[in-house]
Design a protein around this motif. Structure first.
Motif, short mmCIF file in Angstrom:
data_model
loop_
_atom_site.label_atom_id
_atom_site.label_comp_id
_atom_site.label_asym_id
_atom_site.label_seq_id
_atom_site.Cartn_x
_atom_site.Cartn_y
_atom_site.Cartn_z
N ALA A 248 0.84 -1.19 0.00
CA ALA A 248 0.00 0.00 0.00
C ALA A 248 0.88 1.24 0.00
N VAL A 249 0.27 2.35 -0.40
CA VAL A 249 0.97 3.64 -0.42
C VAL A 249 0.43 4.47 0.73
N LEU A 250 1.35 5.04 1.49
CA LEU A 250 0.99 5.86 2.64
C LEU A 250 0.49 7.22 2.15
N LEU A 251 -0.75 7.58 2.53
CA LEU A 251 -1.33 8.86 2.10
C LEU A 251 -1.03 9.98 3.08
N THR A 252 -0.81 9.63 4.33
CA THR A 252 -0.46 10.63 5.36
C THR A 252 0.80 10.15 6.06
N TRP B 161 -4.51 1.07 -1.35
CA TRP B 161 -4.01 -0.19 -1.92
C TRP B 161 -4.98 -0.70 -2.97
N THR B 162 -4.49 -1.63 -3.77
CA THR B 162 -5.33 -2.25 -4.79
C THR B 162 -5.70 -3.65 -4.32
N ALA B 163 -7.00 -3.88 -4.24
CA ALA B 163 -7.51 -5.19 -3.79
C ALA B 163 -7.30 -6.21 -4.90
N PRO B 164 -7.35 -7.51 -4.59
CA PRO B 164 -7.18 -8.54 -5.61
C PRO B 164 -8.19 -8.45 -6.75
N GLY C 273 -9.03 -5.77 -8.17
CA GLY C 273 -8.62 -4.63 -8.99
C GLY C 273 -9.15 -3.30 -8.53
N THR C 274 -9.98 -3.24 -7.51
CA THR C 274 -10.50 -1.97 -7.03
C THR C 274 -9.48 -1.30 -6.13
N VAL C 275 -9.43 0.02 -6.24
CA VAL C 275 -8.53 0.80 -5.38
C VAL C 275 -9.29 1.14 -4.11
N ARG C 276 -8.66 0.89 -2.98
CA ARG C 276 -9.31 1.11 -1.68
C ARG C 276 -8.43 2.00 -0.81
N THR C 277 -9.07 2.66 0.13
CA THR C 277 -8.34 3.44 1.13
C THR C 277 -8.85 3.05 2.50
N GLY C 278 -8.00 3.23 3.50
CA GLY C 278 -8.38 2.91 4.87
C GLY C 278 -7.30 3.33 5.84
N ARG C 279 -7.60 3.19 7.13
CA ARG C 279 -6.63 3.53 8.16
C ARG C 279 -6.12 2.25 8.79
N THR C 280 -4.82 2.23 9.05
CA THR C 280 -4.20 1.10 9.71
C THR C 280 -2.95 1.57 10.44
N LEU C 281 -2.40 0.73 11.27
CA LEU C 281 -1.18 1.07 12.00
C LEU C 281 0.03 0.82 11.11
N VAL C 282 0.92 1.80 11.05
CA VAL C 282 2.18 1.68 10.31
C VAL C 282 3.30 2.20 11.20
N ASP C 283 4.53 1.88 10.83
CA ASP C 283 5.68 2.33 11.63
C ASP C 283 5.77 3.85 11.66
N ASP C 284 6.26 4.37 12.76
CA ASP C 284 6.48 5.81 12.88
C ASP C 284 7.65 6.24 12.01
N GLY C 285 7.66 7.52 11.67
CA GLY C 285 8.78 8.10 10.94
C GLY C 285 8.69 7.94 9.43
#
Length: 195
Positions: free
Chosen positions: A72-76, A97-100, A102-114
Motif C-alpha cells: 500500500a501507499v501511505l497517504l499521510t 491499496w489495490t484489492a485482488p 482490482g478496485t482501489v481502496r483506502t483505509g486507516r491502519t497502523l504503520v511504523d512511525d517516521g
C-alpha cells in the motif's frame, strides 16, 4: 518411613472414609466435596485447558489462512520516532491499496512511525478486502494458545476451590450450631455438685 508409620499416615488422611463412631454426616459430606473438588481441579482443569488451547490455536490458524499481505501507499505521514531511539512505535495512518479484484481502496491502519507520505508499506487484509492486523505467526499463536489454556485451567481450579471453601464453611457453621445446641443440653449438667 517404616511400613507402620506410612500405614498410620494413610489412615489419618482417610479417617473420614472409615467407620468411626465420632464421624458425623457432615464429615462424610465434606470428604466427598473435597474429593469432587480435586477431580474437577485436575481432570476438569486439564480438559478445559486443552479445549481452550485448541480453540485459540484453530482461530489463529484460520486468521493466518484468511489474511494476506498487500503493498500500500501511505497517504499521510506518521510522526517521527522518539529521539531516545524508540523503535517499534506505530501510529494510525491513511493508506491506499489495490484489492485482488482490482478496485482501489483506502483505509486507516497502523504503520511504523517516521514514514513520509508516499512511502510504500505492507498492510494486511482479510478475505473481504478489509484492513486487519497482522496475524500471529505459528510460534506466537502457540504461546498465546498455551497461556490461554493455562489461564482457563487455573480459572476452573480457582472456581472449584472457592466453591469448595464456601461449602466447607457452611458445613463448619452447621457443626458449630450443632455443638452449641448440644452444649445447651449438656452444659448445665456439668455445673451440678455431687456430695
Amino acid at each position: 518411613m517404616s511400613g507402620g508409620k506410612r500405614e498410620g499416615c494413610v489412615r489419618k488422611r482417610l479417617w473420614r472414609w472409615r467407620g468411626n463412631p465420632l464421624r458425623r454426616r457432615e464429615d462424610v459430606v465434606e470428604a466427598w466435596i473435597v474429593l469432587v473438588m480435586w477431580v474437577v481441579a485436575v481432570v476438569g482443569g486439564a480438559v478445559a485447558g486443552t479445549v481452550v488451547a485448541r480453540v485459540i490455536d484453530q482461530d489463529f490458524a484460520r486468521q493466518r489462512a484468511d489474511r494476506h499481505p498487500v503493498r500500500a501507499v501511505l497517504l499521510t505521514g506518521t510522526p517521527p520516532t522518539t529521539p531516545a531511539g524508540g523503535d517499534g512505535y506505530r501510529s494510525a495512518a491513511e493508506v491506499r491499496w489495490t484489492a485482488p479484484d482490482g478496485t482501489v481502496r483506502t483505509g486507516r491502519t497502523l504503520v511504523d512511525d517516521g514514514l513520509r507520505s508516499g512511502a510504500t508499506v505492507t498492510v494486511w487484509q482479510d478475505g473481504r478486502n478489509v484492513l486487519v492486523p497482522r496475524p500471529a505467526d505459528p510460534a506466537e499463536a502457540r504461546v498465546e494458545a498455551v497461556l490461554s489454556g493455562a489461564a482457563a485451567a487455573l480459572a476452573l481450579t480457582g472456581l472449584s476451590y472457592v466453591t469448595t471453601t464456601a461449602a466447607r464453611w457452611r458445613l463448619d457453621r452447621r457443626r458449630y450450631d450443632q455443638w452449641a445446641a448440644e452444649w445447651e443440653l449438656i452444659g448445665p449438667r456439668w455445673n451440678q455438685r455431687t456430695s
